[in-house]
Motif scaffolding. Sequence first.
Motif, PDB file in Angstrom:
ATOM      1  N   PHE A  13     -27.881 -20.928   6.609  1.00  0.00           N
ATOM      2  CA  PHE A  13     -29.207 -21.630   6.609  1.00  0.00           C
ATOM      3  C   PHE A  13     -30.440 -20.838   5.658  1.00  0.00           C
ATOM      4  O   PHE A  13     -30.724 -21.202   4.308  1.00  0.00           O
ATOM      5  N   VAL A  14     -30.602 -19.735   6.018  1.00  0.00           N
ATOM      6  CA  VAL A  14     -31.852 -18.683   5.366  1.00  0.00           C
ATOM      7  C   VAL A  14     -31.589 -18.423   3.968  1.00  0.00           C
ATOM      8  O   VAL A  14     -32.528 -18.354   3.254  1.00  0.00           O
ATOM      9  N   ILE A  15     -30.507 -17.103   3.901  1.00  0.00           N
ATOM     10  CA  ILE A  15     -30.300 -16.970   2.668  1.00  0.00           C
ATOM     11  C   ILE A  15     -30.065 -17.943   1.299  1.00  0.00           C
ATOM     12  O   ILE A  15     -30.429 -17.493   0.324  1.00  0.00           O
ATOM     13  N   ASN A  40     -37.138 -14.890   2.369  1.00  0.00           N
ATOM     14  CA  ASN A  40     -37.427 -14.046   3.825  1.00  0.00           C
ATOM     15  C   ASN A  40     -37.139 -14.923   4.778  1.00  0.00           C
ATOM     16  O   ASN A  40     -37.068 -15.792   4.893  1.00  0.00           O
ATOM     17  N   PHE A  41     -37.655 -14.689   5.870  1.00  0.00           N
ATOM     18  CA  PHE A  41     -37.621 -15.092   7.338  1.00  0.00           C
ATOM     19  C   PHE A  41     -38.569 -15.015   8.500  1.00  0.00           C
ATOM     20  O   PHE A  41     -38.854 -14.092   8.483  1.00  0.00           O
ATOM     21  N   SER A  42     -39.053 -16.308   8.745  1.00  0.00           N
ATOM     22  CA  SER A  42     -40.540 -16.587   9.646  1.00  0.00           C
ATOM     23  C   SER A  42     -40.291 -17.193  10.154  1.00  0.00           C
ATOM     24  O   SER A  42     -41.200 -17.835  11.130  1.00  0.00           O
ATOM     25  N   ALA A  43     -38.875 -17.073  11.523  1.00  0.00           N
ATOM     26  CA  ALA A  43     -39.016 -17.561  12.900  1.00  0.00           C
ATOM     27  C   ALA A  43     -38.682 -18.845  12.553  1.00  0.00           C
ATOM     28  O   ALA A  43     -39.415 -19.749  13.802  1.00  0.00           O
ATOM     29  N   LYS A  79     -44.971 -11.359  10.824  1.00  0.00           N
ATOM     30  CA  LYS A  79     -43.798 -12.175  11.379  1.00  0.00           C
ATOM     31  C   LYS A  79     -42.605 -12.317  10.022  1.00  0.00           C
ATOM     32  O   LYS A  79     -41.510 -12.510  10.790  1.00  0.00           O
ATOM     33  N   ASP A  80     -42.989 -12.005   8.726  1.00  0.00           N
ATOM     34  CA  ASP A  80     -41.701 -11.905   8.099  1.00  0.00           C
ATOM     35  C   ASP A  80     -41.120 -11.752   7.399  1.00  0.00           C
ATOM     36  O   ASP A  80     -41.375  -9.309   8.388  1.00  0.00           O
ATOM     37  N   ILE A  81     -39.500 -11.754   7.622  1.00  0.00           N
ATOM     38  CA  ILE A  81     -38.618 -10.451   7.302  1.00  0.00           C
ATOM     39  C   ILE A  81     -38.550 -10.358   6.110  1.00  0.00           C
ATOM     40  O   ILE A  81     -37.391 -11.529   5.821  1.00  0.00           O
ATOM     41  N   ASN A  82     -38.510  -9.915   5.447  1.00  0.00           N
ATOM     42  CA  ASN A  82     -38.477  -9.891   4.224  1.00  0.00           C
ATOM     43  C   ASN A  82     -37.048  -9.387   3.826  1.00  0.00           C
ATOM     44  O   ASN A  82     -36.663  -8.500   4.071  1.00  0.00           O
ATOM     45  N   PHE A  83     -36.009  -9.593   2.959  1.00  0.00           N
ATOM     46  CA  PHE A  83     -34.426  -9.023   2.522  1.00  0.00           C
ATOM     47  C   PHE A  83     -34.546  -9.468   0.449  1.00  0.00           C
ATOM     48  O   PHE A  83     -34.550 -10.149   0.082  1.00  0.00           O
TER      49      PHE A  83
END
Lengths: 374, 319
Positions: free
Chosen positions: B219-221, B226-229, B123-127
Amino acid sequence: MNRLKKWVNSPRFSDVVASVGAIIVGLIFGLVILLITNAQQAFPAFFTILKGGFSGGAKGIGEVLYMATPLILTGLSVGFAFKTGLFNIGASGQLIVGGFVAILVGVKGEALGSYQWIVAFLGAMAAGAVWAAVPGILKAVFNVHEVISSIMMNYIGMYLVNMLVVEMVYDKLKNQSLIIKETAELPTWGLDKITQGSGLNAGFLIAILFVIITYIILNKTVFGYELIACGHNPEASKYAGIKAKRNIVLAMVIAGALAGAAGALMYLASTGKHIRVVDVLANEGFMGIPIALLGLSNPIGVFFAAIFIAYITIGGFYMQLFDFVPEIIDIMIASIIYFSAFALIAKNLIAYILKRQKKKEKDKPIEEVKEAKK
Amino acid sequence: MDILAFLIQQTMFFSIPLLVVALGGMFSERSGVVNIALEGIMIMGAFVSMMAISVLQDTMQGQGLLLIALSVAALAGMAFSLLHAYASINMKADQVISGTALNMFAPAFAIFVARTVQETHTKDINFTNTFRIESVPVLGKIPVIGPWLFQNAYITTYIGIAILIISAILLYKTKFGLRLRACGEHPQAADSVGVNVYKIRYAGVLISGALAGIGGLIFVIPTSTNFSATVSGYGFLALAVLIFGQWKPKRILFAAFFFGFMKTISAAYSGIPALKDLDISSGIYKMIPYIITLFVLAISSKNSQSPKAAGIPYDVGKR
């Protein structure tokens, strides 16, 4: 036949139709998403969801009921508050403080012997009640909207419990609460054996007991009548001499006690659930909202709604065989709730259709008479 | 790096998303639609724009990519908030229930899609964070203020401030703002002078969707890789900021920075010698913003300035 007709024309019928309609639309929406992701596997996966716990035989049914146990209670908690015109979005916080007290007694209260689980259970109810009393009092005395104060209490509860778990009952290795003593575990009364080794225990029967109790409070007592009156029209009930403020606090306290009981039943099960020290709100508390909505806040409706939610969640678990992600169930539940928010329109529509049919029936004989005259 | 500069920079990272999302909530509620779906909209905005970043980041980096992601987040937030607008304006649904449905839908949808689409099945989107500005040219060299506000920063901070100023002007100095406020206070009166209440309310909810979507991304950046929903309850916190700020831009700014500062303290107190010596558990710091909100609500709710018609579906027949 007449009774059936009467029931069809009552408002409760259109309520039920609206709920069932929302469920059907929500399920279809889920099917569409399945079809988009993988058209070939979509139908078998969908039927696995519909088959729910039955895919697992007796054990599967046991798991459904085991999973439904805390959901019934959080659903009752939210539903009870709904009946009084309050939105208890704070069941999550009430559940976790209740769960913590249950675990605390479960780990440290060996001296209580065979009463340990009962004390733990009652302690959890008390803790949940206290947690819900805060938004209740804030609402009654200071006119603070209970939604926002319950949300705040959710976070305060989560952080407080995390902190206290670390300080008092901490399993450092696993970053979670310690295992409770055997005497604190809920008795199984053979339910686990009947269902071939599922996690089912006495908690389910306790939940049913609470369904009956809340049903009696709401429908058969003066107190319950007052609560519902406050929910329908606070001004009018104040005029009729009902102490609205006291009732707001009491309704929240009862709702909190129910959510706290849910926490106890979750964490006192012998299947070994623990409070994990992570900054995440307890999801079981939030599930109380869709369950109360689907169950139309009626204790018996809540009971079936909780079993339905548990049933398709387990179905989603078995559906993973088809390489789908189980979160599809949450998507379905969310869309069921979204569509159930349209209930007002749906109810009006049903009422309109029924009225028109009635009118037709009424008009018919006159036309026939007219024709006969000609 | 001195502690003060570090604290101010961190406070920015926590406060700006709260500010932007709370301003979004303000537009919706002042038009008369209660929006507790902010959390879900934030997740949706962050999720879609994160997907965009993960697709595009091989071909482009830096501020250009961030700006594209911000527009994607705004669009995603708007599209998602349409559901809330439709339910609460056209269908006259209970706005809290509709909001709850959106809050449930967004994380489930984000996890479902991420796990279905991504090759890793997580579920994690890495960046890769290529968005940090080491030091803003010229401004970063100003003594004292430079390190505080213009070093180790993101353009999102300045965009957030710009959104605040534009929001304040829009709300108080334009025809649209006046109409919006009228619809939230007394929609029947607004309707009687020819304002289309439905349209204005749609506009209010859509603006809140765009801002909440942007808020999710910003908020995420700065705070994660990573973003995990999840946006860790920031949407609900923004709701508290909105009420704390009494639905007014200036007070929202103050409230957002107060909350952001408390969040910073709870995250970084062990790095501050004076606080570390006090030996207070981090849990206490985490609880403080919520407890203070309860107190402020208790004091201020008697003469709360909430929009009078917020939460009530507009019914032409009720005059």
